[in-house]
Scaffold this motif. Structure first.
Motif, PDB file in Angstrom:
ATOM      1  N   TYR A  95       0.814  -1.214   0.000  1.00 29.67           N
ATOM      2  CA  TYR A  95       0.000   0.000   0.000  1.00 29.67           C
ATOM      3  C   TYR A  95       0.848   1.266   0.000  1.00 29.67           C
ATOM      4  O   TYR A  95       0.519   2.245  -0.670  1.00 29.67           O
ATOM      5  CB  TYR A  95      -0.944   0.010   1.213  1.00 29.67           C
ATOM      6  CG  TYR A  95      -2.258  -0.704   0.974  1.00 29.67           C
ATOM      7  CD1 TYR A  95      -3.250  -0.134   0.174  1.00 29.67           C
ATOM      8  CD2 TYR A  95      -2.512  -1.951   1.538  1.00 29.67           C
ATOM      9  CE1 TYR A  95      -4.452  -0.783  -0.045  1.00 29.67           C
ATOM     10  CE2 TYR A  95      -3.716  -2.611   1.324  1.00 29.67           C
ATOM     11  CZ  TYR A  95      -4.684  -2.020   0.523  1.00 29.67           C
ATOM     12  OH  TYR A  95      -5.876  -2.663   0.300  1.00 29.67           O
ATOM     13  N   TYR A  96       1.941   1.260   0.767  1.00 32.92           N
ATOM     14  CA  TYR A  96       2.783   2.456   0.859  1.00 32.92           C
ATOM     15  C   TYR A  96       4.145   2.208   0.199  1.00 32.92           C
ATOM     16  O   TYR A  96       4.698   1.119   0.295  1.00 32.92           O
ATOM     17  CB  TYR A  96       2.980   2.852   2.328  1.00 32.92           C
ATOM     18  CG  TYR A  96       1.785   3.565   2.913  1.00 32.92           C
ATOM     19  CD1 TYR A  96       1.701   4.953   2.893  1.00 32.92           C
ATOM     20  CD2 TYR A  96       0.726   2.860   3.473  1.00 32.92           C
ATOM     21  CE1 TYR A  96       0.599   5.622   3.422  1.00 32.92           C
ATOM     22  CE2 TYR A  96      -0.374   3.513   4.007  1.00 32.92           C
ATOM     23  CZ  TYR A  96      -0.432   4.892   3.978  1.00 32.92           C
ATOM     24  OH  TYR A  96      -1.527   5.552   4.498  1.00 32.92           O
ATOM     25  N   ARG A  97       4.645   3.242  -0.485  1.00 38.32           N
ATOM     26  CA  ARG A  97       5.913   3.181  -1.202  1.00 38.32           C
ATOM     27  C   ARG A  97       6.027   1.859  -1.964  1.00 38.32           C
ATOM     28  O   ARG A  97       6.937   1.067  -1.764  1.00 38.32           O
ATOM     29  CB  ARG A  97       7.085   3.363  -0.231  1.00 38.32           C
ATOM     30  CG  ARG A  97       8.391   3.759  -0.894  1.00 38.32           C
ATOM     31  CD  ARG A  97       9.418   4.244   0.135  1.00 38.32           C
ATOM     32  NE  ARG A  97       9.655   3.267   1.178  1.00 38.32           N
ATOM     33  CZ  ARG A  97      10.542   2.255   1.090  1.00 38.32           C
ATOM     34  NH1 ARG A  97      11.271   2.106   0.006  1.00 38.32           N
ATOM     35  NH2 ARG A  97      10.708   1.421   2.091  1.00 38.32           N
ATOM     36  N   PRO A  98       5.113   1.635  -2.888  1.00 36.45           N
ATOM     37  CA  PRO A  98       5.033   0.322  -3.540  1.00 36.45           C
ATOM     38  C   PRO A  98       6.168   0.067  -4.525  1.00 36.45           C
ATOM     39  O   PRO A  98       6.666   0.979  -5.183  1.00 36.45           O
ATOM     40  CB  PRO A  98       3.689   0.388  -4.274  1.00 36.45           C
ATOM     41  CG  PRO A  98       3.482   1.843  -4.540  1.00 36.45           C
ATOM     42  CD  PRO A  98       4.052   2.549  -3.347  1.00 36.45           C
ATOM     43  N   ASP A  99       6.560  -1.189  -4.624  1.00 34.78           N
ATOM     44  CA  ASP A  99       7.470  -1.652  -5.666  1.00 34.78           C
ATOM     45  C   ASP A  99       6.666  -1.961  -6.922  1.00 34.78           C
ATOM     46  O   ASP A  99       5.496  -2.370  -6.846  1.00 34.78           O
ATOM     47  CB  ASP A  99       8.202  -2.924  -5.226  1.00 34.78           C
ATOM     48  CG  ASP A  99       9.155  -2.689  -4.078  1.00 34.78           C
ATOM     49  OD1 ASP A  99       9.629  -1.544  -3.938  1.00 34.78           O
ATOM     50  OD2 ASP A  99       9.426  -3.644  -3.331  1.00 34.78           O
ATOM     51  N   PHE A 100       7.300  -1.784  -8.075  1.00 33.51           N
ATOM     52  CA  PHE A 100       6.721  -2.166  -9.358  1.00 33.51           C
ATOM     53  C   PHE A 100       7.777  -2.891 -10.180  1.00 33.51           C
ATOM     54  O   PHE A 100       8.982  -2.660  -9.998  1.00 33.51           O
ATOM     55  CB  PHE A 100       6.262  -0.931 -10.154  1.00 33.51           C
ATOM     56  CG  PHE A 100       5.004  -0.288  -9.637  1.00 33.51           C
ATOM     57  CD1 PHE A 100       3.775  -0.583 -10.195  1.00 33.51           C
ATOM     58  CD2 PHE A 100       5.065   0.612  -8.588  1.00 33.51           C
ATOM     59  CE1 PHE A 100       2.613   0.018  -9.724  1.00 33.51           C
ATOM     60  CE2 PHE A 100       3.914   1.218  -8.103  1.00 33.51           C
ATOM     61  CZ  PHE A 100       2.684   0.921  -8.672  1.00 33.51           C
ATOM     62  N   ILE A 101       7.328  -3.746 -11.060  1.00 35.92           N
ATOM     63  CA  ILE A 101       8.190  -4.294 -12.100  1.00 35.92           C
ATOM     64  C   ILE A 101       7.724  -3.657 -13.398  1.00 35.92           C
ATOM     65  O   ILE A 101       6.609  -3.921 -13.868  1.00 35.92           O
ATOM     66  CB  ILE A 101       8.113  -5.821 -12.174  1.00 35.92           C
ATOM     67  CG1 ILE A 101       8.556  -6.425 -10.838  1.00 35.92           C
ATOM     68  CG2 ILE A 101       8.993  -6.349 -13.315  1.00 35.92           C
ATOM     69  CD1 ILE A 101       8.370  -7.919 -10.748  1.00 35.92           C
ATOM     70  N   ILE A 121      11.393  -1.278  -9.644  1.00 39.34           N
ATOM     71  CA  ILE A 121      11.548   0.092  -9.155  1.00 39.34           C
ATOM     72  C   ILE A 121      10.645   0.287  -7.947  1.00 39.34           C
ATOM     73  O   ILE A 121       9.734  -0.495  -7.697  1.00 39.34           O
ATOM     74  CB  ILE A 121      11.186   1.135 -10.244  1.00 39.34           C
ATOM     75  CG1 ILE A 121       9.731   0.949 -10.705  1.00 39.34           C
ATOM     76  CG2 ILE A 121      12.142   1.063 -11.419  1.00 39.34           C
ATOM     77  CD1 ILE A 121       9.250   2.012 -11.679  1.00 39.34           C
ATOM     78  N   THR A 122      10.920   1.317  -7.167  1.00 39.36           N
ATOM     79  CA  THR A 122      10.084   1.682  -6.015  1.00 39.36           C
ATOM     80  C   THR A 122       9.566   3.094  -6.216  1.00 39.36           C
ATOM     81  O   THR A 122      10.315   3.982  -6.622  1.00 39.36           O
ATOM     82  CB  THR A 122      10.894   1.605  -4.704  1.00 39.36           C
ATOM     83  OG1 THR A 122      11.402   0.276  -4.547  1.00 39.36           O
ATOM     84  CG2 THR A 122      10.018   1.942  -3.509  1.00 39.36           C
ATOM     85  N   GLU A 123       8.285   3.294  -5.933  1.00 36.29           N
ATOM     86  CA  GLU A 123       7.666   4.603  -6.123  1.00 36.29           C
ATOM     87  C   GLU A 123       7.207   5.171  -4.779  1.00 36.29           C
ATOM     88  O   GLU A 123       6.686   4.435  -3.926  1.00 36.29           O
ATOM     89  CB  GLU A 123       6.444   4.492  -7.047  1.00 36.29           C
ATOM     90  CG  GLU A 123       6.737   3.911  -8.426  1.00 36.29           C
ATOM     91  CD  GLU A 123       7.356   4.912  -9.382  1.00 36.29           C
ATOM     92  OE1 GLU A 123       7.820   5.975  -8.923  1.00 36.29           O
ATOM     93  OE2 GLU A 123       7.376   4.632 -10.587  1.00 36.29           O
ATOM     94  N   ALA A 124       7.379   6.443  -4.590  1.00 38.53           N
ATOM     95  CA  ALA A 124       6.873   7.107  -3.393  1.00 38.53           C
ATOM     96  C   ALA A 124       5.355   7.246  -3.499  1.00 38.53           C
ATOM     97  O   ALA A 124       4.804   7.335  -4.593  1.00 38.53           O
ATOM     98  CB  ALA A 124       7.518   8.485  -3.248  1.00 38.53           C
ATOM     99  N   GLY A 125       4.688   7.261  -2.347  1.00 42.27           N
ATOM    100  CA  GLY A 125       3.260   7.538  -2.353  1.00 42.27           C
ATOM    101  C   GLY A 125       2.400   6.345  -1.998  1.00 42.27           C
ATOM    102  O   GLY A 125       2.877   5.294  -1.557  1.00 42.27           O
ATOM    103  N   TYR A 126       1.099   6.520  -2.200  1.00 39.38           N
ATOM    104  CA  TYR A 126       0.076   5.524  -1.870  1.00 39.38           C
ATOM    105  C   TYR A 126      -0.303   4.768  -3.132  1.00 39.38           C
ATOM    106  O   TYR A 126      -0.535   5.370  -4.185  1.00 39.38           O
ATOM    107  CB  TYR A 126      -1.132   6.229  -1.267  1.00 39.38           C
ATOM    108  CG  TYR A 126      -2.219   5.299  -0.796  1.00 39.38           C
ATOM    109  CD1 TYR A 126      -2.033   4.462   0.302  1.00 39.38           C
ATOM    110  CD2 TYR A 126      -3.456   5.267  -1.439  1.00 39.38           C
ATOM    111  CE1 TYR A 126      -3.039   3.617   0.747  1.00 39.38           C
ATOM    112  CE2 TYR A 126      -4.471   4.423  -0.998  1.00 39.38           C
ATOM    113  CZ  TYR A 126      -4.252   3.600   0.099  1.00 39.38           C
ATOM    114  OH  TYR A 126      -5.250   2.765   0.535  1.00 39.38           O
ATOM    115  N   VAL A 127      -0.390   3.469  -3.046  1.00 40.41           N
ATOM    116  CA  VAL A 127      -0.450   2.621  -4.234  1.00 40.41           C
ATOM    117  C   VAL A 127      -1.624   2.958  -5.161  1.00 40.41           C
ATOM    118  O   VAL A 127      -1.477   2.960  -6.395  1.00 40.41           O
ATOM    119  CB  VAL A 127      -0.480   1.129  -3.844  1.00 40.41           C
ATOM    120  CG1 VAL A 127      -1.764   0.749  -3.126  1.00 40.41           C
ATOM    121  CG2 VAL A 127      -0.249   0.248  -5.058  1.00 40.41           C
TER     122      VAL A 127
END
Length: 560
Positions: A150-156, A162-168
């Motif tokens: 939910y928070y600072r989610p990882d993505f492929i 990569i990791t993104e700041a914020g709420y998923v």
């Protein structure tokens, strides 16, 4: 000034007619864009277009108000990964191979995005994928690993982690709008936009923390169901709000001070990051705080402060009240609903944000917009949370479709449709031949008929659930649902049947299978069930390979 002679006038008129015909043909050949919005575990009870008891979802409702709402859309297997595989392939779980969440999707089989891409569509997959294998058939993808955070989610993203700041929920929408901004404007597009929310463990965005703290939600009449008159399957599951919710993971009963003192306990372990890990800790309460600490530590200091302000109050209330028995169940139910519904609010806001963008770009009315979930969910009915069972709250999934060119606003349909039908429907609207291997049917005849089922439309649907022993320990079962009746057979380590008369018992409280007056009903339903199993090639349902028992064969269900 020169004037046209009669010959010139004829030529000009012919030229104008040809241009008009060409323009008309071009307009007819323009393919609709498709946006497939799917949330995770978003049940119809938590969408105000279906049910106004709990939460307002105006942006999601808009899709129904300006399109069609299906009241009877059902899933073929009420569990995340298998449902997604059914939608992509248009084939039942036993055919596409993903019978349960321990499996990895076979990406060599044909899925509808590949067919759309081959036909000239630009394709994107954004958000929750949850199929084990990498997406195939997409020009662009950015997916959450396994369940996602939910928070600072990882993505492929196209193969790179990569990791993104914020709420998923916000980040997934940012990525969706980013794709729409950068896409090839000369091509129609398919965008699969799939949110994690409102999946367990129901962590709201900071802006929604505590938003329902002053609300008392109505309880379902069977919140305290004791399963009298029903067999082992209903009683032996591990999805009771009363006994099976985890204190930290589910109810957030951990103070900031306690969590900060535990920092480092989960170092080196990523719970739920892979399917193996996800299943290793099924039903295991000993990892409760460590699992929650991992997601808590994804927050920034500011986010933790906002979180603690709300949930430290919850811990204090629990310590003050110390509820027991039925009062404890009722207290847990209220906390569960507050968190679940706050996650839904973020989803609704982001659906609105996406639709506003499409409207500003002039693409809204040329885009087929679908809203659904991977299955339904229990919001306290039978005392349950989660899904899996063939009972209505789990079996039914929301389905709304907006496409003003072909679908009249405000249409409501009672037709029996399934997630098996989604792929054939998209291909039909795109003018692409539906492969014979797809077992679903295009829903377009229903929508073309003002939501009414044509005479040759299905009169019953078939269901099969496989994931046992595993999370929540729901027994394997299959069954049939008609307009009025539902017949279920539980198998594997038990052999039980359940029959429900949905007209007289919509809450499914009374198993009528052994009642003499329903003997003929049972016999007829069993015949229909066999016909459906033959049609869908599930003729040996109890022998199908299912979830590996290696993690569970020596483990007893946690009774705490």
């Amino acid at each position: 000034m020169k004037t046209l002679n009669s010959y010139g006038i004829v030529v000009l008129l012919l030229f104008m007619a040809a241009c008009k015909e060409a323009g008309k043909k071009g307009a007819e050949e323009k393919k609709p864009n498709i946006i497939f919005i799917m949330t995770d575990d978003h049940t119809t009870q938590a969408i105000s277009a279906y049910d106004q008891r709990y939460v307002s979802t105006p942006h999601i409702d808009r899709i129904a108000e300006e399109g069609i709402l299906f009241k009877n859309c059902f899933v073929t297997n009420s569990i995340c990964g298998p449902s997604r595989a059914v939608i992509l392939t248009g084939k039942y779980s036993h055919i596409n191979g993903l019978t349960d969440n321990s499996k990895v999707f076979d990406s060599t089989q044909v899925i509808y995005p590949q067919l759309l891409k081959k036909a000239g569509y630009q394709t994107a997959m954004i958000g929750k994928w949850h199929l084990g294998s990498a997406p195939v058939g997409f020009d662009y993808y950015s997916i959450l690993p396994n369940q996602g955070q939910y928070y600072r989610p990882d993505f492929i993203e196209n193969g790179k982690r990569i990791t993104e700041a914020g709420y998923v929920t916000d980040v997934v929408t940012d990525k969706a709008i980013g794709f729409l901004e950068s896409r090839d404007k000369d091509k129609p597009f398919l965008m699969i936009y799939q949110q994690k929310a409102p999946h367990r463990n129901w962590m709201p965005a900071t802006r929604h923390l505590g938003m329902f703290d002053d609300v008392t939600f109505p309880e379902p009449g069977n919140l305290l169901d004791n399963f009298s008159g029903r067999g082992r399957a209903a009683k032996e599951q591990l999805m009771n709000i009363s006994t099976d919710m985890m204190e930290a993971w589910d109810l957030k009963l951990a103070t900031a001070r306690e969590l900060d003192s535990l920092t480092g306990i989960a170092a080196g372990h990523r719970f739920g990051d892979t399917k193996e890990d996800d299943f290793e800790h099924a039903n295991d309460k000993s990892t409760d705080k460590a699992r929650f600490l991992e997601v808590y530590n994804r927050m920034t200091g500011e986010e933790k402060a906002a979180w603690s302000k709300v949930y430290d109050r919850r811990v204090a209330e629990f310590e003050r009240l110390r509820p027991e028995g039925d009062d404890l169940v009722r207290w847990k139910y209220q906390q569960y609903m507050k968190d679940y519904l706050a996650c839904v609010v973020a989803v609704d806001e982001n659906v609105g944000r996406l639709m506003d963008y499409l409207e500003k770009q002039g693409e809204l009315d040329n885009t087929i917009i679908v809203y659904t979930s991977d299955q339904g969910f229990f919001l306290g009915e039978h005392g349950f949370f989660d899904k899996r069972f063939m009972y209505e709250e789990s079996l039914r999934t929301p389905l709304m479709i907006r496409y003003p060119e072909k679908i009249a606003a405000g249409t409501v349909s009672d037709a029996l449709v399934m997630n098996l039908d989604f792929a054939p429907t998209f291909l039909d609207y795109a003018g692409i031949e539906i492969p014979e291997s797809m077992q679903g049917a295009s829903m377009r005849p229903v929508m073309d008929n003002s939501g009414k089922a044509p005479g040759n439309w299905r009169k019953a649907m078939y269901y099969h659930y496989y994931e046992y022993p595993s999370w929540h320990m729901v027994k394997r079962h299959y069954g049939i649902r008609t307009e009025r009746y539902k017949l279920i057979r539980f198998y594997n380590d038990i052999d039980e049947w359940e029959l429900y008369d949905l007209q007289n018992d919509p809450k499914e409280m009374n198993n009528l299978f052994h009642h003499p007056e329903y003997r003929q009903v049972v016999e007829k339903l069993k015949e229909q069930l066999k016909e459906l199993q033959l049609r869908y090639k599930d003729t040996d349902p109890t022998e199908r390979d299912t979830v590996s028992d290696k993690h569970y064969q020596s483990r007893q269900p946690d009774s705490n």
